[in-house]
Design an enzyme around this catalytic site. Structure first.
Site, PDB file in Angstrom:
ATOM      1  N   SER A  83       4.435  -1.679  70.593  1.00  0.00           N
ATOM      2  CA  SER A  83       4.480  -2.386  69.308  1.00  0.00           C
ATOM      3  C   SER A  83       3.719  -1.682  68.193  1.00  0.00           C
ATOM      4  CB  SER A  83       3.915  -3.805  69.475  1.00  0.00           C
ATOM      5  OG  SER A  83       2.527  -3.768  69.770  1.00  0.00           O
ATOM      6  N   LYS A 153      -3.023  -5.117  66.674  1.00  0.00           N
ATOM      7  CA  LYS A 153      -2.080  -5.067  65.554  1.00  0.00           C
ATOM      8  C   LYS A 153      -2.813  -4.534  64.322  1.00  0.00           C
ATOM      9  CE  LYS A 153       1.086  -7.305  67.998  1.00  0.00           C
ATOM     10  NZ  LYS A 153       2.262  -6.595  68.547  1.00  0.00           N
TER      11      LYS A 153
END
EC number: 3.4.21.89
Length: 300
Positions: A83, A153
């Site tokens: 990701s 993230k």
């Protein structure tokens, strides 16, 4: 008569007694033994202990230091997914700075952060059961923890920011289109999926986070209908990822990109100088007006 020489006879006729320890004299037996014991003690103190006797202490000290470093300074984490490509690859080991949050520092836009699952993001992800060695190494920080459900993230929006995606992008923060060189090659900044079309304002003590691999990241966008509405509590942040430490050929720092230095992103910073100038100008205008009135009165 002249002065009496040292060692000459005394007035009573007997020879003067020489000082103890002087030339020609002898030390008492007790002091000789004491000197011998002192010499042996010094010799014994100068001898080093065998390494195998020192090893347990060194191991204990090393473990304590490692535990303190893991708790207060840095901790290693493993990247389990794609990701955050191309910034981070699956299997990378990153070092996370845990020190600055202790001094009240909060995450800023552009930082890559590790944070605890807000509650439901990893509910469908299996948690592997580590063996005893892995548990021990993760406890002291030499291996990532397998039991903790953590994510990594990039921070896109902080408290007060309005984050927006329309069509394929670009992504906007406070109305300013972002230039995002870190987005995975071939991806668009915004996704055409229903979750990828949004306009949100980040609440106090919350963060809006997104992965660099925009079409392969279940980030804030995909949790808007869940408790928390996709926002990450600042209190859940473990720390900022500062360097890729492993593998060696992937070693690199993780600085904040220039993207978030673009003018106009920070509304408060853009409007504050104008407001301050206005507030500061009001007294000056009033003072000037008062002076003008007085001068007019004097002339009249």
């Amino acid at each position: 008569m002249g002065d009496v020489a040292v060692g000459a006879r005394s007035e009573q006729g007997g020879p003067e007694e020489e000082p103890v320890g002087a030339a020609g004299g002898t030390e008492p037996a007790g002091k000789a033994e004491q000197a011998e014991k002192t010499g042996k003690a010094k010799k014994k103190a100068g001898q080093q202990r065998p390494f195998w006797k020192e090893l347990p202490l060194l191991v204990v000290v090393a473990l304590v230091l490692a535990l303190l470093i893991k708790t207060f300074l840095v901790q290693a984490f493993s990247i389990p997914s794609d990701s955050m490509q191309d910034t981070l690859q699956r299997g990378d080991r990153v070092l996370v700075d845990k020190l600055t949050p202790w001094f009240g520092s909060e995450p800023e836009r552009g930082e890559v952060i590790v944070f605890h699952d807000p509650g439901t993001w990893l509910r469908d992800e299996p948690t592997p059961e580590p063996n005893m060695v892995q548990k021990a190494l993760s406890f002291i920080g030499l291996m990532p923890s397998a039991n903790e459900k953590d994510l990594i993230k990039r921070v896109i929006g902080v408290a007060g920011d309005t984050v927006e995606c329309k069509g394929t992008g670009p992504l906007k923060v406070n109305g300013k289109p972002l230039q995002e060189p870190y987005v995975f090659p071939g991806n668009t900044p915004c996704s055409l999926a229903p979750e990828g079309q949004f306009k949100v304002t980040v609440p106090k003590d919350r963060l809006w986070v997104m992965g660099d691999h925009r079409q392969n990241s279940a980030d804030s966008r995909f949790h808007q209908d869940e408790p928390g509405n996709g926002f990450v509590p600042v209190g859940n942040v473990v720390g900022r990822a500062i360097v890729v430490a492993w593998p060696i050929d992937r070693w690199a720092t993780l600085p904040v990109p220039d993207t978030f230095d673009q003018k106009g992103i920070d509304k408060a910073a853009a409007t504050a100088p104008t407001a301050v100038a206005f507030v500061g100008a009001v007294p000056l205008v009033l003072l000037r007006r008062r002076v003008a009135v007085r001068r007019a009165e004097r002339r009249g």
